[in-house]
Design a protein around this motif. Structure first.
Motif, PDB file in Angstrom:
ATOM      1  N   SER A 106       0.806  -1.149  -0.045  1.00 42.78           N
ATOM      2  CA  SER A 106      -0.015   0.029   0.092  1.00 42.78           C
ATOM      3  C   SER A 106       0.715   1.267   0.091  1.00 42.78           C
ATOM      4  CB  SER A 106      -1.120   0.049   1.305  1.00 42.78           C
ATOM      5  OG  SER A 106      -0.109  -0.098   2.412  1.00 42.78           O
ATOM      6  N   SER A 107       2.046   1.160   0.172  1.00 46.36           N
ATOM      7  CA  SER A 107       2.870   2.440   0.142  1.00 46.36           C
ATOM      8  C   SER A 107       3.615   2.631  -1.132  1.00 46.36           C
ATOM      9  CB  SER A 107       4.201   2.209   1.119  1.00 46.36           C
ATOM     10  OG  SER A 107       4.978   0.984   0.552  1.00 46.36           O
ATOM     11  N   GLN A 108       3.334   2.007  -2.221  1.00 47.57           N
ATOM     12  CA  GLN A 108       3.682   2.258  -3.445  1.00 47.57           C
ATOM     13  C   GLN A 108       3.314   3.586  -4.054  1.00 47.57           C
ATOM     14  OE1 GLN A 108       2.113  -0.683  -6.699  1.00 47.57           O
ATOM     15  NE2 GLN A 108       0.945  -1.464  -4.992  1.00 47.57           N
ATOM     16  N   SER A 109       3.930   4.137  -5.211  1.00 52.33           N
ATOM     17  CA  SER A 109       3.455   5.320  -5.425  1.00 52.33           C
ATOM     18  C   SER A 109       2.450   5.389  -6.436  1.00 52.33           C
ATOM     19  CB  SER A 109       4.728   6.135  -6.348  1.00 52.33           C
ATOM     20  OG  SER A 109       5.005   5.168  -7.462  1.00 52.33           O
ATOM     21  N   GLN A 110       1.783   6.278  -6.833  1.00 53.38           N
ATOM     22  CA  GLN A 110       0.568   6.262  -7.743  1.00 53.38           C
ATOM     23  C   GLN A 110       1.007   5.929  -9.262  1.00 53.38           C
ATOM     24  OE1 GLN A 110      -2.368   8.315  -6.918  1.00 53.38           O
ATOM     25  NE2 GLN A 110      -3.263   7.657  -8.808  1.00 53.38           N
ATOM     26  N   ARG A 111       2.321   6.167  -9.480  1.00 47.47           N
ATOM     27  CA  ARG A 111       2.952   5.808 -11.006  1.00 47.47           C
ATOM     28  C   ARG A 111       2.835   4.351 -10.993  1.00 47.47           C
ATOM     29  NH1 ARG A 111       7.982   8.917 -12.744  1.00 47.47           N
ATOM     30  NH2 ARG A 111       6.417  10.675 -12.804  1.00 47.47           N
TER      31      ARG A 111
END
Length: 203
Positions: A69-74
């Motif tokens: 859940s910490s991954q970036s929007q990109r």
């Protein structure tokens, strides 16, 4: 029943925030939704206030968020095959519809020194609205109580307590029974967490 895409377009503009979102999303779900969704063009999310349909892309978004859940929007948009703009609108729609309830993190209890888990079953003779309100406020004020349920059957309430050791649980117990009348408090001590925070079944 409205389609989620229609809900998105009505609720959100097409502009993407100037910064990439790296907020941690608590989907309250884990496990692999992609396989579950393969034969289901839409999955209904049942909510007392709103009902939306989750399509395969929504399921892929939830699947990726529960993995990291910490991954970036990109990164997320690349994995689900959407533009950042479209992915951001779907995320906001999932939040607005209540499918994503809040943003949080999962912590390792043992590394934090709070490895003792206790399940306390409570029985009471009191069931008036006033007493229930007082009892709920009383229990909710105890930080070590991480889950609190009213249940059916022989007992009336179930508490999940996370704390350091037996001495600290004893302090929790003393606070629990302080200035409030309870018929029975029966506690069970967890030896091992075999499965924890498993996926919520839906569909």
């Amino acid at each position: 029943m409205q389609r989620l895409g229609e809900f998105i377009e009505r609720q959100h503009s097409s502009s993407l925030p100037s910064h990439e979102l790296s907020t941690q999303y608590d989907t309250s779900l884990s496990g692999n939704f992609t396989d579950f969704c393969l034969d289901r063009p839409y999955i209904r999310s049942h909510d007392r206030q709103m009902a939306v349909k989750l399509d395969r892309i929504d399921c892929r978004i939830l699947d990726e968020l529960q993995k990291d859940s910490s991954q970036s929007q990109r990164s997320l948009s690349d994995k689900v095959g959407l533009s950042q703009n479209a992915c951001w609108r779907r995320l906001k729609a999932l939040e607005a519809s209540g499918v994503i309830k809040r943003h949080t993190v999962v912590l390792d209890r043992d590394r934090l020194g709070v490895g003792l888990v206790v399940f306390s079953m409570i029985k009471t003779r009191h069931h008036s609205a006033g007493w229930l309100k007082t009892f709920r406020m009383h229990v909710s004020a105890i930080a070590d109580v991480v889950d609190f349920y009213r249940i059916g059957g022989e007992y009336d309430y179930l508490l999940k307590v996370v704390t350091r050791d037996m001495a600290s649980y004893d302090e929790v117990y003393k606070r629990l029974i302080e200035n409030i009348e309870l018929e029975t408090v029966t506690s069970f001590f967890a030896m091992e967490a075999i499965e924890e925070q498993r996926p919520i079944p839906f569909g």
